[in-house]
Design an enzyme around this catalytic site. Structure first.
Site, PDB file in Angstrom:
ATOM      1  N   MET A 298      17.477 -36.540  -1.767  1.00  0.00           N
ATOM      2  CA  MET A 298      17.680 -35.873  -0.477  1.00  0.00           C
ATOM      3  C   MET A 298      16.456 -35.999   0.431  1.00  0.00           C
ATOM      4  O   MET A 298      16.215 -35.129   1.270  1.00  0.00           O
ATOM      5  CB  MET A 298      18.009 -34.393  -0.708  1.00  0.00           C
ATOM      6  N   SER A 299      15.676 -37.056   0.273  1.00  0.00           N
ATOM      7  CA  SER A 299      14.446 -37.178   1.062  1.00  0.00           C
ATOM      8  C   SER A 299      14.089 -38.643   1.263  1.00  0.00           C
ATOM      9  O   SER A 299      14.939 -39.524   1.122  1.00  0.00           O
ATOM     10  CB  SER A 299      13.300 -36.460   0.342  1.00  0.00           C
TER      11      SER A 299
ATOM     12  N   ASN B 162      17.040 -36.626 -13.756  1.00  0.00           N
ATOM     13  CA  ASN B 162      18.332 -36.344 -14.394  1.00  0.00           C
ATOM     14  C   ASN B 162      19.278 -37.502 -14.161  1.00  0.00           C
ATOM     15  O   ASN B 162      19.076 -38.321 -13.260  1.00  0.00           O
ATOM     16  CB  ASN B 162      18.945 -35.070 -13.809  1.00  0.00           C
TER      17      ASN B 162
ATOM     18  N   HIS C 205      12.670 -31.150   4.206  1.00  0.00           N
ATOM     19  CA  HIS C 205      13.921 -31.876   4.014  1.00  0.00           C
ATOM     20  C   HIS C 205      14.874 -31.584   5.167  1.00  0.00           C
ATOM     21  O   HIS C 205      14.824 -30.504   5.775  1.00  0.00           O
ATOM     22  CB  HIS C 205      14.593 -31.468   2.701  1.00  0.00           C
TER      23      HIS C 205
ATOM     24  N   HIS D  65      17.850 -27.334  -9.626  1.00  0.00           N
ATOM     25  CA  HIS D  65      16.541 -27.651  -9.053  1.00  0.00           C
ATOM     26  C   HIS D  65      15.432 -27.349 -10.052  1.00  0.00           C
ATOM     27  O   HIS D  65      14.395 -28.027 -10.073  1.00  0.00           O
ATOM     28  CB  HIS D  65      16.333 -26.856  -7.765  1.00  0.00           C
TER      29      HIS D  65
ATOM     30  N   HIS E 250       7.045 -27.738  -3.132  1.00  0.00           N
ATOM     31  CA  HIS E 250       6.447 -28.447  -2.005  1.00  0.00           C
ATOM     32  C   HIS E 250       5.372 -27.550  -1.392  1.00  0.00           C
ATOM     33  O   HIS E 250       5.667 -26.587  -0.692  1.00  0.00           O
ATOM     34  CB  HIS E 250       7.509 -28.826  -0.970  1.00  0.00           C
TER      35      HIS E 250
ATOM     36  N   TYR F 187      17.893 -30.821   5.026  1.00  0.00           N
ATOM     37  CA  TYR F 187      18.789 -29.692   4.743  1.00  0.00           C
ATOM     38  C   TYR F 187      18.139 -28.343   5.034  1.00  0.00           C
ATOM     39  O   TYR F 187      18.819 -27.312   5.043  1.00  0.00           O
ATOM     40  CB  TYR F 187      19.304 -29.729   3.302  1.00  0.00           C
ATOM     41  N   GLU F 188      16.841 -28.320   5.304  1.00  0.00           N
ATOM     42  CA  GLU F 188      16.186 -27.065   5.659  1.00  0.00           C
ATOM     43  C   GLU F 188      16.506 -26.640   7.083  1.00  0.00           C
ATOM     44  O   GLU F 188      16.141 -25.540   7.496  1.00  0.00           O
ATOM     45  CB  GLU F 188      14.679 -27.184   5.447  1.00  0.00           C
TER      46      GLU F 188
ATOM     47  N   SER G 135       9.192 -33.461  -4.928  1.00  0.00           N
ATOM     48  CA  SER G 135       9.398 -32.239  -5.715  1.00  0.00           C
ATOM     49  C   SER G 135       8.707 -32.315  -7.068  1.00  0.00           C
ATOM     50  O   SER G 135       8.883 -33.275  -7.823  1.00  0.00           O
ATOM     51  CB  SER G 135      10.898 -32.012  -5.933  1.00  0.00           C
TER      52      SER G 135
END
Length: 405
Positions: free
Chosen positions: A342-343, A366, A214, A378, A192, A216-217, A161
């Site tokens: 998350m990746s 962060n 990802h 995000h 992306h 979650y997609e 990202s």
């Protein structure tokens, strides 16, 4: 995929094949998650009967659904049977090229392929209803070789990202959109880009994947494996993974670059689930050293020479897409995690499975929930990652020639 297998097996039991004696069952999973199944039907018009895949699609359409996200075809015999040419085209009108097609016998799934790899030339319906040609001609690596016949990448790079700009710095670059590469899942998340860029970084041939999909997609975990496997097929020996991550340690603040020493997979998914192709890698790959020790030592040495304050830590992957709760972060720290995202983990697993050496870096965007002063977003991830991308690019320009040696 157990529900698909059982639905296809139940349909196969009702197949009507008095002429060929070859009974087939098929099941499709719609975007809603519902399963629809069908069997082949022969009559006096044989061989102009109805294929099992066609019957399953008809059941799905009759239920008011129009999108397929997974397919399973079950037939008798020891060898897997693929959908016929007509059914491949029918499936292509309702399914994207990266949709997995499981080829099964009564004993279970024998092999899983992407729909795009089955199609010599696919057609899809455009929004207006007219037929338009697709681009699923051959494998992804074959398409790359046609588009960039002189490219010989030795190192692959997947950008996370906010890091897409690094690809713009490649010399003599050739860019290919993911949509033109059979089986490649197209990212739907901001930050992306969704293209493969072939070029050189400090004279070293590189294949840069600008953006990733990802879990979650909503796609299957197996779809993430096509990226490292394509890099391997193109001749890459090493894969550098990058991501944007949250920090579980206050001393590793926003903007820092961290070397991934190991990972913890809490996504609940694995890209190797399903039938295994021994030509790609072993059924039970060793994961005792996912991130190559020699490459990590070289990265630390280059960081020292260039003055980069390179952090180190264990990366923990969650499914997402929501950020973690403070309680989860406390639990992750107890597990030994230093970074969270998350990746990366599915790609690292697939890369080691096919024999690539792996090196990973996180851009810390962060402090994690419960450590950070305010809410997470995000937009913050993209903003901080874009600023740190300049430091990462300078570091990679020094590191890549060292790896190539």
């Amino acid at each position: 995929m157990d529900d698909l297998f059982e639905a296809a097996r139940a349909a196969q039991a009702n197949a009507h094949a008095p002429y060929s004696g070859f009974r087939v069952g098929a099941a499709v999973r719609a975007a809603s998650g519902r399963t629809h199944a069908g069997a082949n039907v022969e009559n006096a018009s044989y061989p102009e009967g109805i294929c099992a895949e066609t019957a399953a699609l008809a059941a799905m359409v009759a239920a008011g659904e129009r999108a397929v996200v997974e397919v399973l075809v079950l037939a008798d015999g020891p060898d897997p049977v693929t959908p016929c040419g007509g059914c491949r085209q029918r499936l292509a009108e309702f399914a994207r090229p990266e949709v997995p097609v499981h080829l099964a016998s009564p004993r279970g799934v024998r092999r899983t392929v992407a729909l795009g790899d089955l199609l010599p030339w696919s057609f899809r319906l455009a929004p207006g209803g007219e037929s338009v040609p697709g681009s699923s001609s051959g494998t992804a690596s074959a398409v790359v070789r046609r588009r960039a016949p002189h490219a010989a990448p030795r190192i692959g790079l997947i950008l996370g990202s906010g890091l897409a700009a690094i690809a713009d710095g490649l010399e003599d670059a050739v860019s290919i959109p993911y949509r033109d590469l059979p089986g490649f899942p197209e990212p739907s998340v901001e930050g992306h880009g969704g293209r493969l860029v072939l070029g050189a970084l400090e004279g070293v041939p590189l294949a840069c994947l600008q953006g990733r999909v990802h879990l979650y997609e909503g796609g299957p975990a197996a779809a993430t494996a096509i990226l490292p496997r394509t890099l391997m097929a193109l001749g890459c020996e090493t894969l550098i993974l990058t991501n944007a991550a949250g920090s579980l340690r206050p001393e590793i603040g926003a903007g820092r670059i961290a070397l991934i020493e190991d990972h913890i997979n809490l996504t609940g998914r694995n890209p190797l689930v399903g039938a295994n192709d021994e030509a790609i890698g072993p059924r039970f790959p060793d994961m005792s050293e996912v991130y190559d020790r020699t490459l990590r030592e070289r990265a630390l040495a280059v960081a020292g020479r260039t003055g980069l304050d390179l952090a180190r830590g264990v990366y923990l992957a969650t499914l997402g897409p929501c950020f973690e709760t403070p309680a989860e972060i406390r639990a992750f720290r107890a597990l030994g995690a230093d970074l969270v995202g998350m990746s990366t983990v599915p790609e690292a697993i697939a890369a080691r499975h096919c024999g690539l050496r792996v090196l990973g870096f996180s851009i810390v965007t962060n402090l994690a929930a419960g450590i950070a002063a305010g809410p997470l977003s995000h937009e913050q991830t993209l903003e901080v990652a874009a600023r740190a991308a300049l430091d990462l690019e300078r570091f990679l320009r020094a590191l890549v020639p060292e790896i190539a040696r």
